[in-house]
Design an enzyme around this catalytic site. Structure first.
Site, short mmCIF file in Angstrom:
data_model
loop_
_atom_site.label_atom_id
_atom_site.label_comp_id
_atom_site.label_asym_id
_atom_site.label_seq_id
_atom_site.Cartn_x
_atom_site.Cartn_y
_atom_site.Cartn_z
N GLY A 188 0.83 -1.15 0.13
CA GLY A 188 -0.21 -0.21 0.19
C GLY A 188 0.92 1.25 -0.24
CB ILE A 207 5.35 0.31 3.17
CG1 ILE A 207 4.17 0.55 3.83
CG2 ILE A 207 6.05 0.29 3.43
CD1 ILE A 207 4.50 -1.37 4.42
CE LYS A 249 -0.46 -7.14 -0.93
NZ LYS A 249 -0.98 -7.13 -0.52
N1 LIG Z 1 -8.11 -1.10 -1.80
C1 LIG Z 1 -6.25 -0.86 -1.49
O1 LIG Z 1 -6.51 -0.34 -0.19
C2 LIG Z 1 -5.58 -1.84 -1.59
C3 LIG Z 1 -4.34 -1.27 -1.80
C4 LIG Z 1 -2.95 -1.46 -2.73
C5 LIG Z 1 -3.77 -1.57 -3.68
N2 LIG Z 1 -4.65 -2.41 -3.82
C6 LIG Z 1 -5.12 -2.30 -5.49
O2 LIG Z 1 -5.94 -0.86 -6.60
C7 LIG Z 1 -6.90 -1.65 -7.33
C8 LIG Z 1 -7.79 -0.75 -6.74
O3 LIG Z 1 -8.27 -1.62 -5.26
P1 LIG Z 1 -9.61 -0.93 -5.49
O4 LIG Z 1 -9.55 -0.92 -4.41
O5 LIG Z 1 -9.75 0.62 -5.63
O6 LIG Z 1 -11.00 -1.15 -6.06
P2 LIG Z 1 -12.48 -1.01 -6.49
O7 LIG Z 1 -12.62 -0.20 -4.90
O8 LIG Z 1 -13.40 -2.40 -6.48
O9 LIG Z 1 -12.70 0.00 -7.69
C9 LIG Z 1 -12.37 -0.58 -8.20
C10 LIG Z 1 -12.57 0.62 -9.34
O10 LIG Z 1 -12.49 -0.11 -11.11
C11 LIG Z 1 -13.69 0.57 -11.64
N3 LIG Z 1 -13.48 -0.85 -12.82
C12 LIG Z 1 -13.21 -1.94 -11.92
N4 LIG Z 1 -13.44 -3.06 -13.15
C13 LIG Z 1 -13.84 -2.24 -14.57
C14 LIG Z 1 -13.85 -2.21 -15.78
N5 LIG Z 1 -13.63 -3.61 -16.69
N6 LIG Z 1 -14.05 -1.19 -16.85
C15 LIG Z 1 -13.81 -0.21 -16.23
N7 LIG Z 1 -14.42 0.86 -15.11
C16 LIG Z 1 -13.98 -1.28 -13.82
C17 LIG Z 1 -14.15 0.31 -10.59
O11 LIG Z 1 -16.12 1.31 -11.96
P3 LIG Z 1 -17.31 0.51 -10.94
O12 LIG Z 1 -17.27 1.67 -9.41
O13 LIG Z 1 -18.19 1.74 -11.56
O14 LIG Z 1 -17.54 -0.29 -9.89
C18 LIG Z 1 -14.32 0.87 -9.35
O15 LIG Z 1 -14.41 1.78 -9.72
C19 LIG Z 1 -6.25 -3.50 -6.96
O16 LIG Z 1 -6.01 -3.82 -8.30
C20 LIG Z 1 -5.76 -3.30 -5.88
O17 LIG Z 1 -5.21 -4.27 -5.30
C21 LIG Z 1 -5.57 -1.85 -3.45
#
Ligand SMILES: NC(=O)c1ccc[n+]([C@@H]2O[C@H](COP(=O)([O-])OP(=O)(O)OC[C@H]3O[C@@H](n4cnc5c(N)ncnc54)[C@H](OP(=O)(O)O)[C@@H]3O)[C@@H](O)[C@H]2O)c1
Length: 467
Positions: A162, A164, A233
């Site tokens: 995240g 870090i 990771k």
């Molecule tokens: N969450 C964390 O704390 C965290 C930490 C480190 C890394 N990450 C990484 O960051 C990335 C995003 O995570 P997140 O938690 O933010 O995910 P999330 O809350 O599920 O958000 C995903 C976003 O992408 C959009 N999306 C997904 N598939 C799509 C598609 N096929 N076409 C168009 N838009 C699409 C969704 O649209 P809608 O809103 O319309 O559904 C949503 O806005 C991932 O790779 C995750 O592993 C996350």
């Protein structure tokens, strides 16, 4: 004042305690235009952070940074992020084919279609910032090749840990070292569950429900609790550390679903904390990578990493040890890493520079998992009668497993965990000397076949002595 292409009151973009030493410089236009792929947890954080710190970010880049378009699945849905009208789109081409967009930030998640979008953006010369561990762990080679081909930059700090700063630290600040070992608490959900079980003595199932209620765990928690997330990771970190393409499938994996509060309690009395450790190390020129529950000595800094926090402990020939600690997930902590990358990507457009380049120059041999050696904690249910201990020691001895200590809870004092446990059984906790995994597995098989042993309740690895 106009930053990021729309107007905010000055107070909204300057933190109250940070007074600029000199009046802000007038910044040249046009702004760097950014296409955001995804506006969920991380995307919303990116929008917020770009807005909150717009002036200082613009000062660092040399011009404002402006979100030009945002790809989501459902543009009609209400968002927490304050975005100007008309930025949301469901058409990937509106971001990927837009000639006015210079940097693409991918925070959608998953491999398909995210990988295709990343590759398409890079090949057409747009720099890409991604938080996507699934893509970087499995398809790093394809992503770097696309960046080379499009003369574009790729950054992926948020894909591990995240907020870090570990990717850049390994790639750049620690680049002069030969890395000997990485040991990380890389998954906040499992660390929260284990911390809760340790603190309150609750079961794995109850702690998981609590993690889901608080939004730490997904409805389907298998990627976290089975160790897949940490394995991805670890593969990214190990590929950088050992300069070789190492994949999640190369990581030996054991999750935390079978962990009990009883074992955590016994471990604590022996001076250990239980953590889901992701360990990779070089031993005699061969690399081993594994994720499994591990007892860590209480005096080690990793033992004090609790709740949803992450930490990565790096051992190198020059640095000795360094530990990176912080929030491994969450909207703003993850956005912190994404925006840091975005600032570099934007700055390099004007000032020159290169993003992260592929350093997987070597092929490395893997140490077969059966040869990885550890000390083990083993808990057995056995008959409480003379000669049983000798049988157990004999079975272990036949496989070359040497016992360091034994603690027996006699039948009278033993409170059975399950109603089916018979009261004449005693609980034995053994600690072994360092032994190869294959030998340990064979000895556990022999123990299971002993009539006097009703159950091998747990076999947990103890962290290496030189960690
Ligand atoms: N969450 C964390 O704390 C965290 C930490 C480190 C890394 N990450 C990484 O960051 C990335 C995003 O995570 P997140 O938690 O933010 O995910 P999330 O809350 O599920 O958000 C995903 C976003 O992408 C959009 N999306 C997904 N598939 C799509 C598609 N096929 N076409 C168009 N838009 C699409 C969704 O649209 P809608 O809103 O319309 O559904 C949503 O806005 C991932 O790779 C995750 O592993 C996350």
């Amino acid at each position: 004042m106009t930053v990021l292409g729309w107007r905010w009151p000055l107070a909204a973009v300057r933190s109250p305690q940070a007074k600029p030493a000199a009046p802000a410089r007038k910044l040249p236009t046009p702004p760097v235009r950014v296409g955001l792929l995804g506006c969920g947890t991380v995307g919303t954080g990116v929008v917020r952070l770009l807005r909150a710190n717009a002036q200082s970010i613009a000062d660092k880049v040399g011009r404002p940074v402006e979100i030009a378009r945002v790809l989501v699945r459902s543009p009609e849905r209400r968002r927490d992020a304050e975005l100007p009208e008309g930025l949301l789109t469901a058409d990937p081409g509106a971001v990927l084919d837009a000639s006015d967009i210079q940097v693409v930030v991918e925070v959608m998640g998953g491999v398909d279609p995210a990988l295709g979008y990343i590759v398409r953006a890079l090949r057409t010369g747009k720099s890409v910032v991604t938080a996507n561990k699934d893509v970087m762990a499995e398809y790093g080679r394809e992503v770097f090749a696309a960046a080379e081909r499009g003369h574009a930059d790729i950054f992926f700090e948020a894909s591990v840990g995240g907020g870090i700063p570990i990717i850049r630290s390994l790639k750049e600040s620690l680049a002069g070292n030969r890395i000997r070992r990485i040991a990380g608490i890389l998954n906040g959900t499992t660390n929260f569950i284990l911390s809760r079980m340790s603190r309150d003595g609750c079961s794995f199932e109850d702690a998981l429900v609590e993690a889901q209620r608080l939004g730490y765990a997904e409805a389907d928690p298998s990627s976290d609790v089975d160790g897949w997330d940490a394995a991805r990771k670890l593969a990214i970190l190990s590929s950088i550390a050992y300069m070789a393409r190492l994949r999640p499938g190369d990581v030996e994996r054991q999750g935390i679903a079978a962990v009990t509060a009883r074992d955590i309690g016994h471990g604590e009395r022996m001076g250990w904390a239980l953590k889901l450790l992701a360990i990779s190390e070089v031993d005699g020129g061969r690399v081993s990578m594994r994720v499994h529950p591990t007892f860590v000595p209480r005096q080690h800094p990793l033992a004090h990493v609790n709740d949803a926090f992450n930490a990565i402990y790096v051992q190198g020939d020059a640095i000795g040890e360094a530990m990176f600690y912080g929030r491994g997930a969450g909207s703003l902590p993850t956005a912190s890493a994404v925006v840091g990358d975005l600032i570099d990507a934007a700055r390099f457009i004007d000032r020159g520079g290169k993003g992260l380049t592929c350093t997987c120059f070597y092929r490395v041999k893997r140490l077969p998992p059966g040869l990885v050696a550890s000390r083990f904690y083993v808990r057995l249910m056995a008959a409480d009668r003379p000669g049983v201990l000798a049988q157990i020691a004999g079975a272990l001895g036949r496989c070359g497993v040497n016992i360091e200590s034994v603690v027996q809870t006699p039948a009278a004092a033993y409170q059975p965990e399950e109603p089916s446990d018979e009261l004449e059984r005693a609980e034995l906790v053994l600690v072994t000397h360092r032994v190869a995994e294959g030998r340990m597995r064979r000895s556990l098989e022999l123990l299971r076949r002993l009539q006097a042993v009703s159950r091998v309740a747990a076999a947990i690895r103890i962290a290496p002595e030189d960690l």
